[in-house]
Design an enzyme around this catalytic site. Structure first.
Site, PDB file in Angstrom:
ATOM      1  N   ASN A   9     -38.555 -14.551   6.639  1.00 15.75           N
ATOM      2  CA  ASN A   9     -40.004 -14.518   6.801  1.00 15.75           C
ATOM      3  C   ASN A   9     -40.578 -15.556   5.846  1.00 15.75           C
ATOM      4  O   ASN A   9     -40.663 -15.314   4.649  1.00 15.75           O
ATOM      5  CB  ASN A   9     -40.518 -13.104   6.464  1.00 15.75           C
ATOM      6  CG  ASN A   9     -42.031 -13.020   6.492  1.00 15.75           C
ATOM      7  OD1 ASN A   9     -42.713 -13.959   6.924  1.00 15.75           O
ATOM      8  ND2 ASN A   9     -42.580 -11.910   6.023  1.00 15.75           N
ATOM      9  N   TRP A  10     -40.932 -16.702   6.392  1.00 19.38           N
ATOM     10  CA  TRP A  10     -41.387 -17.796   5.531  1.00 19.38           C
ATOM     11  C   TRP A  10     -42.827 -17.621   5.072  1.00 19.38           C
ATOM     12  O   TRP A  10     -43.317 -18.389   4.258  1.00 19.38           O
ATOM     13  CB  TRP A  10     -41.222 -19.133   6.255  1.00 19.38           C
ATOM     14  CG  TRP A  10     -39.803 -19.621   6.254  1.00 19.38           C
ATOM     15  CD1 TRP A  10     -38.726 -19.030   5.631  1.00 19.38           C
ATOM     16  CD2 TRP A  10     -39.289 -20.808   6.877  1.00 19.38           C
ATOM     17  NE1 TRP A  10     -37.599 -19.778   5.830  1.00 19.38           N
ATOM     18  CE2 TRP A  10     -37.908 -20.870   6.603  1.00 19.38           C
ATOM     19  CE3 TRP A  10     -39.877 -21.808   7.645  1.00 19.38           C
ATOM     20  CZ2 TRP A  10     -37.105 -21.914   7.065  1.00 19.38           C
ATOM     21  CZ3 TRP A  10     -39.069 -22.845   8.119  1.00 19.38           C
ATOM     22  CH2 TRP A  10     -37.696 -22.892   7.813  1.00 19.38           C
ATOM     23  N   LYS A  11     -43.534 -16.667   5.620  1.00 18.62           N
ATOM     24  CA  LYS A  11     -44.939 -16.430   5.253  1.00 18.62           C
ATOM     25  C   LYS A  11     -45.713 -17.752   5.355  1.00 18.62           C
ATOM     26  O   LYS A  11     -45.433 -18.558   6.238  1.00 18.62           O
ATOM     27  CB  LYS A  11     -45.017 -15.791   3.872  1.00 18.62           C
ATOM     28  CG  LYS A  11     -44.104 -14.558   3.777  1.00 18.62           C
ATOM     29  CD  LYS A  11     -44.307 -13.724   2.566  1.00 18.62           C
ATOM     30  CE  LYS A  11     -43.354 -12.531   2.603  1.00 18.62           C
ATOM     31  NZ  LYS A  11     -43.537 -11.626   1.479  1.00 18.62           N
ATOM     32  N   HIS A  95     -46.507  -6.189   9.088  1.00 19.05           N
ATOM     33  CA  HIS A  95     -46.070  -6.504   7.726  1.00 19.05           C
ATOM     34  C   HIS A  95     -47.092  -5.939   6.734  1.00 19.05           C
ATOM     35  O   HIS A  95     -48.292  -5.964   6.993  1.00 19.05           O
ATOM     36  CB  HIS A  95     -45.925  -8.020   7.556  1.00 19.05           C
ATOM     37  CG  HIS A  95     -45.256  -8.377   6.267  1.00 19.05           C
ATOM     38  ND1 HIS A  95     -45.913  -8.371   5.066  1.00 19.05           N
ATOM     39  CD2 HIS A  95     -43.967  -8.695   5.992  1.00 19.05           C
ATOM     40  CE1 HIS A  95     -45.058  -8.686   4.101  1.00 19.05           C
ATOM     41  NE2 HIS A  95     -43.864  -8.882   4.645  1.00 19.05           N
ATOM     42  N   GLU A  97     -48.322  -7.077   4.129  1.00 21.75           N
ATOM     43  CA  GLU A  97     -49.385  -8.007   3.715  1.00 21.75           C
ATOM     44  C   GLU A  97     -50.507  -8.013   4.744  1.00 21.75           C
ATOM     45  O   GLU A  97     -51.687  -8.123   4.400  1.00 21.75           O
ATOM     46  CB  GLU A  97     -48.787  -9.410   3.508  1.00 21.75           C
ATOM     47  CG  GLU A  97     -47.997  -9.462   2.207  1.00 21.75           C
ATOM     48  CD  GLU A  97     -46.885 -10.489   2.188  1.00 21.75           C
ATOM     49  OE1 GLU A  97     -46.857 -11.397   3.034  1.00 21.75           O
ATOM     50  OE2 GLU A  97     -46.015 -10.364   1.295  1.00 21.75           O
ATOM     51  N   GLU A 167     -39.765  -1.894   4.338  1.00 22.67           N
ATOM     52  CA  GLU A 167     -40.076  -2.773   3.212  1.00 22.67           C
ATOM     53  C   GLU A 167     -40.988  -2.039   2.232  1.00 22.67           C
ATOM     54  O   GLU A 167     -42.212  -2.019   2.412  1.00 22.67           O
ATOM     55  CB  GLU A 167     -40.785  -4.033   3.699  1.00 22.67           C
ATOM     56  CG  GLU A 167     -39.966  -4.878   4.642  1.00 22.67           C
ATOM     57  CD  GLU A 167     -40.464  -6.319   4.665  1.00 22.67           C
ATOM     58  OE1 GLU A 167     -39.668  -7.201   4.370  1.00 22.67           O
ATOM     59  OE2 GLU A 167     -41.646  -6.536   4.958  1.00 22.67           O
ATOM     60  N   GLY A 173     -41.669  -9.380  -3.085  1.00 18.48           N
ATOM     61  CA  GLY A 173     -42.084 -10.508  -3.918  1.00 18.48           C
ATOM     62  C   GLY A 173     -42.160 -10.177  -5.398  1.00 18.48           C
ATOM     63  O   GLY A 173     -42.712 -10.947  -6.183  1.00 18.48           O
ATOM     64  N   SER A 212     -37.503  -8.394  -1.860  1.00 19.29           N
ATOM     65  CA  SER A 212     -36.727  -9.094  -2.892  1.00 19.29           C
ATOM     66  C   SER A 212     -35.226  -9.111  -2.635  1.00 19.29           C
ATOM     67  O   SER A 212     -34.440  -9.050  -3.574  1.00 19.29           O
ATOM     68  CB  SER A 212     -37.031  -8.504  -4.283  1.00 19.29           C
ATOM     69  OG  SER A 212     -38.393  -8.645  -4.594  1.00 19.29           O
ATOM     70  N   GLY A 233     -38.068 -12.708   2.331  1.00 20.55           N
ATOM     71  CA  GLY A 233     -39.163 -13.635   2.086  1.00 20.55           C
ATOM     72  C   GLY A 233     -38.703 -14.759   1.172  1.00 20.55           C
ATOM     73  O   GLY A 233     -38.085 -15.733   1.610  1.00 20.55           O
TER      74      GLY A 233
HETATM   75  P1  PGA Z   1     -39.541 -10.923  -0.400  1.00 19.77           P
HETATM   76  O1  PGA Z   1     -40.405 -10.685   0.929  1.00 19.77           O
HETATM   77  O2  PGA Z   1     -38.107 -11.083   0.030  1.00 19.77           O
HETATM   78  O3  PGA Z   1     -40.110 -12.192  -1.007  1.00 19.77           O
HETATM   79  O4  PGA Z   1     -39.741  -9.747  -1.275  1.00 19.77           O
HETATM   80  C1  PGA Z   1     -39.936  -9.843   1.954  1.00 19.77           C
HETATM   81  C2  PGA Z   1     -40.992  -9.665   2.995  1.00 19.77           C
HETATM   82  O5  PGA Z   1     -42.176  -9.557   2.647  1.00 19.77           O
HETATM   83  O6  PGA Z   1     -40.692  -9.631   4.204  1.00 19.77           O
END
Ligand code: PGA
Length: 254
Positions: A9-11, A95, A97, A167, A173, A212, A233
């Site tokens: 997931n490159w966001k 997600h 976010e 998640e 993150g 993470s 991510g």
């Molecule tokens: P992260 O993100 O690996 O940077 O914690 C995962 C995600 O939000 O899908």
């Protein structure tokens, strides 16, 4: 047997030059990774370039989000048919976010998942509790509600075409990964709910862990019976690190 699925997931990261550099390095590193599904979700702006650059490989492209409507006056939104047109076979929905920053509800997520299935795109439906909810002992209850509501429109005969991503919000993150045992406890609970809702198909649904995930932690997570993949991510922005995650079986720390 559930086929492992490792998804990037490159966001809101990467431009076209960075995409080309990533793909150029990544393809040879995963050329022999046939036993797993490899998925990359770039920003929408890079989907077309990505699908061109991964043509002929086993890597698949995903959207990071979708709007459930077919088309119309929805400025800034992307429809499921548009993702299909770009060659996407997966899309992330719900997600944390998007739930937190853009107030997306379970009901909206449910509509997205159903709309994707209509276009033969596999939804990756994200669920997970906040730290506050975990500390209050409510993790399982929160995740159970999200599963019930976000999958409310998935027909039973299409249940095994979805992926669920657990998640925990506090692990995204932050560098804090849930312990494999903690993650497994929630995955097992999700598995039971999926089996209760969809019967035997529930046992075929893949459940990814996200939060993470690193090359150093992926082996122990993937060794848990109900963890079938990872949604990654930060570490997925580095081709070498994401390739090591794809090769999770050889990442065992001695
Ligand atoms: P992260 O993100 O690996 O940077 O914690 C995962 C995600 O939000 O899908």
């Amino acid at each position: 047997m559930r086929k492992p699925i490792l998804a990037a997931n490159w966001k809101m990261n990467m431009n076209s030059a960075e995409l080309s550099a990533f793909i150029g390095q990544f393809i040879p590193l995963v050329a022999n990774a046939e036993a797993v599904d490899i998925v990359i979700a770039p920003p929408f702006t890079l989907l077309d370039r990505l699908t061109q650059q991964i043509a002929g490989t086993a890597i698949q492209a995903a959207g990071q989000n979708v709007n459930p409507e077919e088309n119309g006056a929805f400025t800034g939104e992307i429809a499921p048919g548009m993702l299909a047109d770009m060659g996407c076979t997966y899309a992330i929905v719900g997600h944390s976010e998007r739930r937190a920053l853009y107030a997306e509800s379970d009901e909206f997520v449910a509509r997205k998942a159903a709309a994707l299935l209509d276009h033969h795109i596999c939804p990756i439906v994200c669920v997970g509790e906040t730290l506050e909810q975990r500390d209050a002992g409510r993790a399982l209850e929160v995740v159970e509600t999200q599963i019930r509501e976000s999958l409310a429109q998935v027909p039973s005969d299409q249940a095994d075409q979805i992926v669920v991503a657990y998640e925990p919000v506090w692990a995204i993150g932050t560098g804090r990964t849930a312990t494999p045992e903690n993650a497994q406890q929630v995955h097992e609970h999700i598995r039971k709910r999926l089996a209760a809702k969809f019967g035997e198909a529930g046992n075929r649904i893949r459940i990814q862990y996200g939060g993470s995930v690193k090359p150093e932690t992926v082996y122990d997570l993937m060794s848990q019976p109900d963890i079938d993949g990872a949604l990654v991510g930060g570490a997925s922005l580095d081709p070498e690190a994401f390739a090591r995650i794809v090769h999770f079986q050889s990442q065992r720390i001695q």
